[in-house]
Design a protein around this motif. Structure first.
Motif, PDB file in Angstrom:
ATOM      1  N   ILE A  68       0.890  -1.152   0.059  1.00 56.15           N
ATOM      2  CA  ILE A  68      -0.016  -0.098  -0.090  1.00 56.15           C
ATOM      3  C   ILE A  68       0.954   1.270   0.113  1.00 56.15           C
ATOM      4  N   ASN A  69       1.965   1.253   0.647  1.00 55.32           N
ATOM      5  CA  ASN A  69       2.953   2.263   0.377  1.00 55.32           C
ATOM      6  C   ASN A  69       3.574   2.414  -0.840  1.00 55.32           C
ATOM      7  N   SER A  70       3.728   1.232  -1.473  1.00 58.37           N
ATOM      8  CA  SER A  70       4.129   1.462  -2.678  1.00 58.37           C
ATOM      9  C   SER A  70       3.082   2.282  -3.720  1.00 58.37           C
ATOM     10  N   VAL A  71       1.875   1.775  -3.733  1.00 58.94           N
ATOM     11  CA  VAL A  71       0.828   2.054  -4.336  1.00 58.94           C
ATOM     12  C   VAL A  71       0.676   3.521  -4.168  1.00 58.94           C
ATOM     13  N   TYR A  72       0.695   4.228  -2.796  1.00 62.22           N
ATOM     14  CA  TYR A  72       0.567   5.643  -2.445  1.00 62.22           C
ATOM     15  C   TYR A  72       1.615   6.384  -3.208  1.00 62.22           C
ATOM     16  N   ARG A  73       3.033   5.957  -3.158  1.00 58.89           N
ATOM     17  CA  ARG A  73       4.014   6.446  -3.830  1.00 58.89           C
ATOM     18  C   ARG A  73       3.753   6.676  -5.345  1.00 58.89           C
ATOM     19  N   ARG A  74       3.250   5.692  -6.018  1.00 61.36           N
ATOM     20  CA  ARG A  74       3.186   5.719  -7.212  1.00 61.36           C
ATOM     21  C   ARG A  74       2.060   6.661  -7.656  1.00 61.36           C
ATOM     22  N   ALA A  75       1.145   6.634  -6.980  1.00 55.51           N
ATOM     23  CA  ALA A  75      -0.098   7.580  -7.087  1.00 55.51           C
ATOM     24  C   ALA A  75       0.421   9.026  -6.834  1.00 55.51           C
ATOM     25  N   TYR A  85      -6.799   7.819   3.546  1.00 56.83           N
ATOM     26  CA  TYR A  85      -6.942   7.657   5.021  1.00 56.83           C
ATOM     27  C   TYR A  85      -5.769   6.919   5.510  1.00 56.83           C
ATOM     28  N   ILE A  86      -5.336   7.683   6.839  1.00 57.65           N
ATOM     29  CA  ILE A  86      -4.245   7.149   7.551  1.00 57.65           C
ATOM     30  C   ILE A  86      -4.475   6.723   8.795  1.00 57.65           C
ATOM     31  N   GLU A  87      -3.682   6.046   9.329  1.00 55.25           N
ATOM     32  CA  GLU A  87      -3.889   5.150  10.751  1.00 55.25           C
ATOM     33  C   GLU A  87      -4.221   6.315  11.836  1.00 55.25           C
ATOM     34  N   ASP A  88      -3.872   7.325  11.934  1.00 58.86           N
ATOM     35  CA  ASP A  88      -4.106   8.418  12.795  1.00 58.86           C
ATOM     36  C   ASP A  88      -5.579   8.794  12.896  1.00 58.86           C
ATOM     37  N   MET A  89      -6.142   8.679  11.783  1.00 58.79           N
ATOM     38  CA  MET A  89      -7.469   9.080  11.537  1.00 58.79           C
ATOM     39  C   MET A  89      -8.550   8.433  12.257  1.00 58.79           C
ATOM     40  N   PHE A  90      -8.330   7.006  12.612  1.00 58.57           N
ATOM     41  CA  PHE A  90      -8.937   6.199  13.575  1.00 58.57           C
ATOM     42  C   PHE A  90      -9.231   6.945  15.033  1.00 58.57           C
ATOM     43  N   LYS A  91      -8.207   7.854  15.352  1.00 61.00           N
ATOM     44  CA  LYS A  91      -8.190   8.264  16.590  1.00 61.00           C
ATOM     45  C   LYS A  91      -8.817   9.712  16.778  1.00 61.00           C
ATOM     46  N   THR A  92      -9.668  10.203  15.589  1.00 59.04           N
ATOM     47  CA  THR A  92     -10.191  11.285  15.317  1.00 59.04           C
ATOM     48  C   THR A  92     -11.642  11.316  15.440  1.00 59.04           C
ATOM     49  N   GLY A  93     -12.452  12.618  15.366  1.00 54.75           N
ATOM     50  CA  GLY A  93     -13.860  11.993  15.502  1.00 54.75           C
ATOM     51  C   GLY A  93     -14.635  13.138  14.288  1.00 54.75           C
ATOM     52  N   VAL A 101      -4.596  16.092  11.305  1.00 55.64           N
ATOM     53  CA  VAL A 101      -3.795  14.865  11.422  1.00 55.64           C
ATOM     54  C   VAL A 101      -2.892  14.504  10.338  1.00 55.64           C
ATOM     55  N   VAL A 102      -3.599  14.631   9.064  1.00 59.77           N
ATOM     56  CA  VAL A 102      -2.803  14.542   8.002  1.00 59.77           C
ATOM     57  C   VAL A 102      -1.754  15.661   7.730  1.00 59.77           C
ATOM     58  N   ARG A 103      -2.306  16.821   7.821  1.00 61.27           N
ATOM     59  CA  ARG A 103      -1.248  17.987   7.832  1.00 61.27           C
ATOM     60  C   ARG A 103      -0.004  17.926   8.561  1.00 61.27           C
ATOM     61  N   GLN A 104       0.070  17.065   9.500  1.00 61.39           N
ATOM     62  CA  GLN A 104       1.378  16.813  10.571  1.00 61.39           C
ATOM     63  C   GLN A 104       2.333  16.054   9.963  1.00 61.39           C
ATOM     64  N   TYR A 105       2.057  15.351   8.972  1.00 63.35           N
ATOM     65  CA  TYR A 105       2.717  14.371   8.286  1.00 63.35           C
ATOM     66  C   TYR A 105       3.418  14.409   6.764  1.00 63.35           C
ATOM     67  N   GLU A 106       4.660  14.593   6.714  1.00 67.93           N
ATOM     68  CA  GLU A 106       5.168  14.234   5.152  1.00 67.93           C
ATOM     69  C   GLU A 106       4.650  13.146   4.464  1.00 67.93           C
ATOM     70  N   PRO A 107       4.925  12.987   3.221  1.00 72.29           N
ATOM     71  CA  PRO A 107       4.086  11.762   2.721  1.00 72.29           C
ATOM     72  C   PRO A 107       5.090  10.789   3.022  1.00 72.29           C
ATOM     73  N   ASP A 108       6.027  10.694   2.950  1.00 70.83           N
ATOM     74  CA  ASP A 108       7.120   9.357   3.474  1.00 70.83           C
ATOM     75  C   ASP A 108       6.914   8.891   4.953  1.00 70.83           C
ATOM     76  N   GLU A 109       6.097   9.803   5.675  1.00 72.38           N
ATOM     77  CA  GLU A 109       5.928   9.467   7.298  1.00 72.38           C
ATOM     78  C   GLU A 109       4.426   8.893   7.419  1.00 72.38           C
ATOM     79  N   MET A 110       3.673   9.089   6.412  1.00 69.31           N
ATOM     80  CA  MET A 110       2.310   8.524   6.438  1.00 69.31           C
ATOM     81  C   MET A 110       2.167   7.304   6.816  1.00 69.31           C
ATOM     82  N   LYS A 111       1.464   6.678   7.818  1.00 69.73           N
ATOM     83  CA  LYS A 111       0.799   5.268   7.794  1.00 69.73           C
ATOM     84  C   LYS A 111      -0.507   5.353   7.175  1.00 69.73           C
TER      85      LYS A 111
END
Length: 135
Positions: A68-75, A85-93, A101-111
């Protein structure tokens, strides 16, 4: 029948409720990008009306974390229009917290746990290479 293809890719190790949640959110992003994706309202024989659905089929794929990280990078490399949708979004409401939460990460840091895209068929196939049909 369609020049474009819609693919949703979810990380395979998520709980079932998470996969369904991610798929629903990602689908809304794709439909929200292009209102022409919605058809006409449905009506049953008794005259009950139902909301429109997407006019185009969507494929749901599954991938491990590496894929999925390779798919994301190719996209990103192909400047594909995608829902994310990143992992940390499960913790938001709510939406504002999700965007923050997305804005906190560089693309290569996203889960990344899920993404969806709609592009021409060949581009989608190249981007999603390695992902498999969801069981």
């Amino acid at each position: 029948m369609f020049d474009t293809k819609i693919a949703i890719v979810v990380r395979e190790d998520l709980a079932v409720w998470q996969k369904l949640n991610v798929t629903a959110f990602l689908t809304s992003g794709i439909v929200g990008l292009d209102g022409e994706l919605l058809g006409e309202r449905y009506e049953d024989a008794a005259g009950n009306l139902y909301t429109p659905l997407a006019i185009q089929p969507m494929i749901v794929l599954s991938a491990d974390e590496k894929t999925i990280n390779s798919v994301y990078r190719r996209a990103l490399e192909r400047s594909a229009r995608l829902s994310l949708y990143i992992e940390d979004m499960f913790k938001t409401g709510h939406d504002a917290a999700n965007r923050a939460v997305v804005r906190q990460y560089e693309p290569d840091e996203m889960k990344v746990v899920g993404l969806a895209l709609r592009e021409d068929r060949k581009t989608v196939d190249k981007i999603t290479k390695g992902a498999k049909m969801h069981p």
